[in-house]
Every structure is written in structure tokens, then in C-alpha cells.
Design an enzyme around this catalytic site. Structure first.
Site, PDB file in Angstrom:
ATOM      1  N   HIS A 376       1.004  23.459   6.663  1.00 42.83           N
ATOM      2  CA  HIS A 376       0.597  22.052   6.482  1.00 42.83           C
ATOM      3  C   HIS A 376       1.144  21.490   5.168  1.00 42.83           C
ATOM      4  CE1 HIS A 376      -2.033  18.640   5.585  1.00 42.83           C
ATOM      5  NE2 HIS A 376      -2.568  19.304   4.571  1.00 42.83           N
ATOM      6  N   PHE A 377       0.923  22.239   4.064  1.00 44.29           N
ATOM      7  CA  PHE A 377       1.242  21.555   2.804  1.00 44.29           C
ATOM      8  C   PHE A 377       2.730  21.590   2.458  1.00 44.29           C
ATOM      9  CE2 PHE A 377      -0.597  25.517   0.685  1.00 44.29           C
ATOM     10  CZ  PHE A 377       0.556  25.947   0.035  1.00 44.29           C
TER      11      PHE A 377
HETATM   12 FE1  HAS Z   1      -3.978  18.439   3.052  1.00 43.05          FE
HETATM   13  C1  HAS Z   1      -5.121  21.632   2.481  1.00 43.05           C
HETATM   14  C2  HAS Z   1      -6.638  17.810   5.087  1.00 43.05           C
HETATM   15  C3  HAS Z   1      -2.914  15.171   3.496  1.00 43.05           C
HETATM   16  C4  HAS Z   1      -1.686  18.844   0.531  1.00 43.05           C
HETATM   17  N1  HAS Z   1      -3.489  19.960   1.776  1.00 43.05           N
HETATM   18  C5  HAS Z   1      -4.074  21.205   1.717  1.00 43.05           C
HETATM   19  C6  HAS Z   1      -3.436  21.971   0.686  1.00 43.05           C
HETATM   20  C7  HAS Z   1      -2.475  21.169   0.107  1.00 43.05           C
HETATM   21  C8  HAS Z   1      -2.522  19.898   0.807  1.00 43.05           C
HETATM   22  C9  HAS Z   1      -1.566  21.521  -1.053  1.00 43.05           C
HETATM   23  O1  HAS Z   1      -9.345  19.068   5.693  1.00 43.05           O
HETATM   24  C10 HAS Z   1      -3.736  23.428   0.338  1.00 43.05           C
HETATM   25  C11 HAS Z   1      -4.695  23.567  -0.813  1.00 43.05           C
HETATM   26  C12 HAS Z   1      -4.917  25.037  -1.098  1.00 43.05           C
HETATM   27  O2  HAS Z   1      -4.052  25.647  -1.759  1.00 43.05           O
HETATM   28  O3  HAS Z   1      -5.905  25.580  -0.621  1.00 43.05           O
HETATM   29  N2  HAS Z   1      -4.621  16.830   4.141  1.00 43.05           N
HETATM   30  C13 HAS Z   1      -5.717  16.784   4.920  1.00 43.05           C
HETATM   31  C14 HAS Z   1      -5.836  15.472   5.545  1.00 43.05           C
HETATM   32  C15 HAS Z   1      -4.781  14.735   5.095  1.00 43.05           C
HETATM   33  C16 HAS Z   1      -4.038  15.588   4.201  1.00 43.05           C
HETATM   34  C17 HAS Z   1      -6.883  15.016   6.491  1.00 43.05           C
HETATM   35  N3  HAS Z   1      -2.574  17.247   2.197  1.00 43.05           N
HETATM   36  C18 HAS Z   1      -2.306  15.946   2.523  1.00 43.05           C
HETATM   37  C19 HAS Z   1      -1.261  15.438   1.675  1.00 43.05           C
HETATM   38  C20 HAS Z   1      -0.920  16.469   0.828  1.00 43.05           C
HETATM   39  C21 HAS Z   1      -1.750  17.599   1.174  1.00 43.05           C
HETATM   40  C22 HAS Z   1      -0.720  14.034   1.742  1.00 43.05           C
HETATM   41  C23 HAS Z   1       0.086  16.541  -0.262  1.00 43.05           C
HETATM   42  C24 HAS Z   1       0.789  15.531  -0.689  1.00 43.05           C
HETATM   43  N4  HAS Z   1      -5.558  19.517   3.683  1.00 43.05           N
HETATM   44  C25 HAS Z   1      -6.563  19.068   4.480  1.00 43.05           C
HETATM   45  C26 HAS Z   1      -7.598  20.110   4.597  1.00 43.05           C
HETATM   46  C27 HAS Z   1      -7.164  21.199   3.858  1.00 43.05           C
HETATM   47  C28 HAS Z   1      -5.885  20.804   3.293  1.00 43.05           C
HETATM   48  C29 HAS Z   1      -8.852  20.051   5.341  1.00 43.05           C
HETATM   49  C30 HAS Z   1      -7.903  22.528   3.640  1.00 43.05           C
HETATM   50  C31 HAS Z   1      -7.410  23.550   4.585  1.00 43.05           C
HETATM   51  C32 HAS Z   1      -8.082  24.886   4.308  1.00 43.05           C
HETATM   52  O4  HAS Z   1      -8.924  25.268   5.105  1.00 43.05           O
HETATM   53  O5  HAS Z   1      -7.772  25.548   3.299  1.00 43.05           O
HETATM   54  C33 HAS Z   1      -4.519  13.272   5.449  1.00 43.05           C
HETATM   55  O6  HAS Z   1      -4.585  12.498   4.287  1.00 43.05           O
HETATM   56  C34 HAS Z   1      -3.255  13.069   6.206  1.00 43.05           C
HETATM   57  C35 HAS Z   1      -3.094  11.639   6.661  1.00 43.05           C
HETATM   58  C36 HAS Z   1      -1.688  11.386   7.136  1.00 43.05           C
HETATM   59  C37 HAS Z   1      -1.359  10.881   8.313  1.00 43.05           C
HETATM   60  C38 HAS Z   1       0.100  10.741   8.677  1.00 43.05           C
HETATM   61  C39 HAS Z   1       0.610   9.331   8.500  1.00 43.05           C
HETATM   62  C40 HAS Z   1       2.053   9.275   8.906  1.00 43.05           C
HETATM   63  C41 HAS Z   1       3.020   8.574   8.267  1.00 43.05           C
HETATM   64  C42 HAS Z   1       4.441   8.650   8.747  1.00 43.05           C
HETATM   65  C43 HAS Z   1       4.573   8.259  10.206  1.00 43.05           C
HETATM   66  C44 HAS Z   1       6.029   8.355  10.599  1.00 43.05           C
HETATM   67  C45 HAS Z   1       6.544   7.762  11.666  1.00 43.05           C
HETATM   68  C46 HAS Z   1       8.017   7.882  11.939  1.00 43.05           C
HETATM   69  C47 HAS Z   1       5.713   6.948  12.589  1.00 43.05           C
HETATM   70  C48 HAS Z   1      -2.374  10.466   9.283  1.00 43.05           C
HETATM   71  C49 HAS Z   1       2.735   7.729   7.064  1.00 43.05           C
HETATM   72  C50 HAS Z   1       8.742   6.672  11.347  1.00 43.05           C
HETATM   73  C51 HAS Z   1      10.125   6.558  11.878  1.00 43.05           C
HETATM   74  C52 HAS Z   1      11.260   6.659  11.124  1.00 43.05           C
HETATM   75  C53 HAS Z   1      12.569   6.562  11.773  1.00 43.05           C
HETATM   76  C54 HAS Z   1      11.241   6.929   9.663  1.00 43.05           C
END
Ligand code: HAS
Length: 548
Positions: A376-377
Site C-alpha cells: 500500500h504505502f
Molecule cells: Fe495509508 C498504513 C489507510 C492514504 C501512507 N499508509 C500506511 C502506512 C503508510 C501509509 C506509510 O486504515 C504504513 C505505516 C506503518 O509503517 O505502519 N491510507 C489509508 C487511507 C488512505 C491512505 C484510508 N497512506 C495514504 C497516503 C499515504 C499513506 C496518501 C502516503 C502519502 N494506511 C491506511 C491504514 C493503514 C495505513 C488503515 C494501517 C495499515 C496497518 O494495518 O498497518 C486514504 O487517504 C486514501 C484516499 C485516496 C483515494 C484515491 C484517490 C485517487 C486519486 C487519483 C485518481 C486517478 C485517476 C486516474 C482517476 C481514495 C486522487 C486519472 C487519469 C489520468 C490519465 C492521470
């Protein structure tokens, strides 16, 4: 032809300061990424660490600290100083304060690096107690945080002086993004400051008999989750305010962009318990509240997905794109800065989805502490953030130095290689995680290693090697730009115009005060009762351990 925005006619001194923040960030990234292929190859049973006279855990600590903590912090500090000054068209309050922040951080990083490389702090970047590192490690990290506070003070003072001279003027989007990022960080970093200064430094100096691991972890994650948005928001700011112009289009909606950025202020902080779902001692009710708020903090990212895609579609159609998806091919993929950021956005869609899986309590029990989480990260911080920062560096470094990027083609190749390497490595990690492979573990020599982990772990190794090659291309291109490039270029900031000019905004989209009150209120509801209970029952008695 869009008007090109030239920077404030001030300072080479400011440019030099911003460049030094960026250079320091790249030195950290160089050290950190150098260990990446070693990590990935170890999982495929090719352990090269003995050649470095280091072990896997020391290498993993260097990798995490240098990449996730040091590279990001220096890059963000340089970038947001520049964007705030440019956005306000107003000089930085104090160059001296900017340098003080820089040197405090440098001293902190040197202390932490010494303690890790001398084998005294292989505690990984989350430094969970009761693991006990050398005091220099904690003092070093505390100094880095103090450096960020000095830097934010400089940015706030700059803004305050601008506001006095421009009463009633709308805060520019670039300034709003920079200030939201640092206000959020300053509030969030209180947790880690208390953990390090009150608990870990006295613990490591032997002034406390022991530590309370639950209290210390809870304080860590108070800061640890908002930290990920401290990394992400500068990338979002670039996707909203700069990338649309670079791609040949306009920002779809400035009010929507402001609302998304501002929503991160209250929603980023009170979610840390989603890292502690499996911790006994945290009552279920607080885990439930934080689960709800974690889903809430995904909303501004979903708004970002919509607004950024709409802005890019505008760009693709203005460049002649037709049909439902024809606009994508018309985007300027040959521009390394644009390609890197587009590829970062695409992989972030998968990183975000895996975050939502993590946040669901029942599925978290399945993936927690497995390789799924690094899967994930690496899509979020190591792609959405790091690849976007590389893309930003491709225009910012040449602009600040007044010399063209050494090779645009190498930049494009590097971005695609990073995308491919990360897609393969992250897929391998997530797959192995679902098969039960633990994270933070030297799996190459683990006696319980299962045969079915071999295939996904070799995917991780192949991806890791591709990433190593991509990193070499990046550093080569930047180093040659700095030392060899002679073609002059003007300082240009690719500031995007909104599709509809905004003349007036509601007050709550043009100031931070109501949002700061909201973050205070949410912390009071979602964290304070738990923290009071943990402090009241704290038993500082678990002795320190050295597991490496
Ligand atoms: Fe996370 C663990 C939940 C976002 C980083 N996360 C981590 C850890 C890191 C990290 C470093 O709920 C590990 C920590 C450790 O060492 O233990 N995370 C989330 C959720 C989001 C989320 C709900 N994380 C991030 C972001 C990070 C990051 C941003 C770094 C920058 N995370 C967790 C959870 C854990 C976790 C649990 C704990 C797991 C465990 O059990 O240890 C949300 O904020 C994500 C929301 C994002 C979206 C995506 C939006 C999409 C976009 C682009 C769309 C593209 C399209 C294509 C449509 C909903 C903006 C466009 C077309 C073109 C042609 C360009």
C-alpha cells in the site's frame, strides 16, 4: 498562448536557499533508495547486506528514515517556501530563519544517521518502544521536527506581513496549500514531540526505569497518520495548481480545490487509531470513531480524483483529444515533469483503494503487519508523493538554476521505469501479504517461510531492481543538470488558471481560522478522552529491548 508567470523579482538568495533544501532532500533520497534493491533482493533470498557489513534491519531503518522522513521533509520545506513566496508575490519574512531551520534539520539528520549506521538504532522508521535506540537517534529526530516548526514560523510571518499590506485580498491558492500543510503538520507533530521529549529521550538516557509501549505508540500515531498527508498535500497542490497548466489546460474548479485542501486540516489528524486496530488496551469505541473519520478523510482525496481528472481532460481536449478516453493520449507524455505526475496519479488510484481496504476493521485484521501494508504505502508515499516530487524537480531545479534539464528523454524513461517497477514490486508485496508473509522481517532467512511466497517475492525483487535503475537515471539527470547543463532557461512557474475566474469566495474558503477550530474540536472529541485515560494509567515499567 497562456501567459507565463515570472517569479517575484527578488532574490537569488531565496533561490539558493530553496535549492539547498532540495539538494539535501535528494542526498537523503539517494542514500535511502540505495538500500531499496537490497531490501527487495533479500526477500528473494539474495542477501547482499553482508557485503555492506550491515544487516537487514539496519538497512531497513536507513531506507525508511531517509526516504519517508528526511527526503520528504526537506523537499516539502523547500518547495512550499518557494510556492508561498511566489503565490503571495511577497518576499520571505526572514532568510536567516530559513537557514536556521535548514541547519537545525541537518544537524538532526546527521545525529540520527550516525546512530543508525553505527548499529545503535535499528528501530525502523516507526521506532516502536520498548525497542530502545541510542539517545542521538531521538534527539536527531526531535531536531528535525524543531526545524520544521522554525520553517513554518517563517511562512506564517511571511503570510501575516502580506495580509497586513493586502487587507481584503483573496489568499492565492498556492499560499493556501502551503499554509494548510504546515498548520496541519504543526498541530499533528505535537504527538511525536511529546513522545520523543517526555518519554523516549529520558528512556534512552536511562532516566526512566521503563516505558509504556501503548502510550508511546498512541502518541506516535497521533502524528504518524497526519504525517502521510504532510507528504501528500504538496503533491496535491502541484496536481491542482501547476499540472493542469503544464498539461495545456486549466484548473477545473478553484473553490473545489480549496475545499479539498481545507478539509484535510480537520480530517487528517484524528484518525491515528486505524494503525492500532490490533492493539489491546484501546477501547473498541475509539477504534470505531477513528474508522469513521478515516473514511471521512478519503473524501477530499475522492474530490481530488474528480477535479484533477476533469482538469486533465480539459487539457487533453484542448490539445485535440476526442471520444471518451482519447484526451488521455493527447496529454504531453513527452514532458518528463508531466509524465511523472500523471503516472503518479494513476498508481495513486490503487494506493488509495488499498488504503480504504486497510481502514475497514475486518479486512485490516487480515492484512495488518503483513507485506500488504508496504504494498500500500509504496503506491502512496513512494509513488504518488515521490514520483510527483521527481516530476516537480524536473521543472523546478532548471528554473531555479536558470539552466535546462540535462535530458528530457531520460526523465521520461525514468518516470515510466519507476511506474513499472513500483507496479510490479507493490503487486508482489500485496500478493505475498495476502498469503500471510509478514512485514518488517528478513524473509530470506525466515525459518517459517512458505513456498507459496516465493513467486510474489521474486516479483518484488524484479520491481525493486527496476526501481533502483530508475533512481540512478533520476540522480544522473539532476546531477548533470546541476553540473553540466549550459542552456539558459528563465524562471517560470507553470501556474494554472481556473476554468472560471473566481472574484469572490465565501469567507470559509479564504481563511484557515474556522478549520483550525474544527481540528481542535475533533481532536478533543476523538483523541482527548483516550489520551487522558492512557496518561492516567501509564506504567513506565517495560524495560528497553535491543532486538537487532
Ligand atoms: Fe495509508 C498504513 C489507510 C492514504 C501512507 N499508509 C500506511 C502506512 C503508510 C501509509 C506509510 O486504515 C504504513 C505505516 C506503518 O509503517 O505502519 N491510507 C489509508 C487511507 C488512505 C491512505 C484510508 N497512506 C495514504 C497516503 C499515504 C499513506 C496518501 C502516503 C502519502 N494506511 C491506511 C491504514 C493503514 C495505513 C488503515 C494501517 C495499515 C496497518 O494495518 O498497518 C486514504 O487517504 C486514501 C484516499 C485516496 C483515494 C484515491 C484517490 C485517487 C486519486 C487519483 C485518481 C486517478 C485517476 C486516474 C482517476 C481514495 C486522487 C486519472 C487519469 C489520468 C490519465 C492521470
Amino acid at each position: 498562448m497562456e501567459e507565463l508567470h515570472r517569479t517575484h523579482p527578488m532574490d537569488t538568495a531565496l533561490k539558493r536557499q530553496v535549492l539547498w533544501y532540495l539538494y539535501a532532500s535528494f542526498i537523503a533520497l539517494f542514500i535511502g533508495t540505495s538500500f531499496g534493491p537490497f531490501q527487495a533482493l533479500e526477500h528473494a533470498r539474495i542477501d547482499l547486506y553482508p557485503f555492506l557489513r550491515l544487516n537487514y534491519y539496519t538497512g531497513l531503518t536507513v531506507h525508511g528514515v531517509m526516504n519517508a522522513l528526511v527526503f520528504t521533509t526537506f523537499f516539502i520545506s523547500g518547495l512550499l517556501t518557494f510556492l508561498l513566496v511566489y503565490g503571495l508575490q511577497h518576499p520571505l519574512y526572514s532568510l536567516r530563519l530559513g537557514w536556521s531551520a535548514f541547519w537545525v534539520m541537518v544537524v538532526g539528520v546527521l545525529l540520527a544517521a550516525w546512530s543508525i549506521l553505527s548499529g545503535n538504532a535499528s528501530v525502523l522508521y516507526t521506532f516502536y518502544a520498548p525497542m530502545k535506540a541510542h539517545p542521538a537517534f531521538y534527539i536527531g529526530l526531535a531536531l528535525v521536527v524543531v526545524g520544521t516548526w522554525l520553517l513554518s514560523m517563517n511562512l506564517f510571518l511571511t503570510y501575516r506581513r502580506w495580509r497586513r499590506l493586502n487587507p481584503g485580498a483573496m489568499m492565492p491558492l498556492l499560499a493556501l496549500g502551503a499554509l494548510v500543510t504546515f498548520v496541519m503538520w504543526d498541530i499533528a507533530s505535537i504527538g511525536i514531540a511529546v513522545e520523543v521529549v517526555v518519554l523516549l529521550i529520558p528512556f534512552s538516557l536511562g532516566w526512566l526505569n521503563g516505558i509504556d509501549p501503548l502510550l508511546s505508540r498512541t502518541l506516535f500515531w497521533f502524528t504518524g497518520h497526519p504525517l502521510v498527508y504532510f507528504w501528500l498535500l504538496p503533491a496535491y497542490l502541484s496536481w491542482y495548481a501547476l499540472l493542469p497548466h503544464q498539461a495545456g489546460g486549466r484548473l477545473f474548479s478553484e473553490p473545489l480545490a480549496r475545499l479539498a485542501l481545507l478539509l484535510f486540516l480537520p480530517l487528517s489528524v484524528p484518525v491515528g487509531l486505524h494503525h492500532q486496530f490490533t492493539d489491546p488496551g484501546v477501547p473498541e469505541v475509539w477504534k470505531g470513531v477513528h474508522t469513521f473519520l478515516t473514511f471521512a478523510v478519503a473524501v477530499p482525496s475522492l474530490m481530488t480524483a474528480f477535479t484533477v481528472t476533469a482538469s486533465l481532460e480539459d487539457a487533453g481536449r484542448r490539445r485535440g483529444g476526442r471520444g471518451i478516453l482519447g484526451w488521455i493520449a493527447k496529454l504531453p507524455w513527452g514532458d518528463p515533469s508531466v509524465a511523472a505526475q500523471l503516472l503518479a496519479i494513476i498508481l495513486f488510484a490503487f494506493g488509495g483503494i488499498s488504503g480504504i481496504i486497510n481502514a475497514s476493521y475486518t479486512t485490516n485484521l487480515l492484512v495488518h503487519n503483513t507485506l500488504w501494508v508496504p504494498g500500500h504505502f509504496h503506491l502512496t508515499v513512494a509513488t504518488a508523493v515521490a514520483l510527483s516530487f521527481m516530476g516537480i524537480a524536473y521543472w523546478l531545479i532548471p528554473s531555479l538554476r536558470g539552466r535546462a534539464l540535462w535530458s528530457r528523454r531520460l526523465g521520461v524513461v525514468q518516470a515510466f521505469l519507476w511506474f513499472a517497477g513500483m507496479a510490479i514490486m507493490s503487486r508482489g508485496m500485496s500478493w505475498a501479504g495476502l498469503l500471510g508473509a509478514p512485514r518488517r522481517t528478513a524473509l530470506g532467512s525466515a525459518p517459517y517461510r512458505l513456498p507459496e511466497w516465493n513467486l510474489p517475492l521474486s516479483w518484488a525483487a524484479v520491481g525493486g531492481v527496476l526501481l533502483g535503475i530508475s533512481a540512478i537515471f533520476f540522480f544522473l539527470n539532476i546531477a548533470l543538470t546541476v553540473w553540466r547543463s549550459r542552456e539558459p532557461v528563465p524562471l517560470e512557474v507553470p501556474l494554472a488558471k481556473p476554468r472560471h475566474e473566481v472574484e469572490r469566495l465565501p469567507w470559509w474558503l479564504d481563511g484557515l481560522h474556522p478549520w483550525i477550530i474544527a481540528v481542535g474540536a475533533l481532536i478533543a472529541v476523538a483523541y482527548l478522552p483516550l489520551l487522558i485515560t492512557l496518561v492516567a494509567h501509564a506504567t513506565l515499567q517495560v524495560p528497553g529491548v535491543r532486538v537487532w
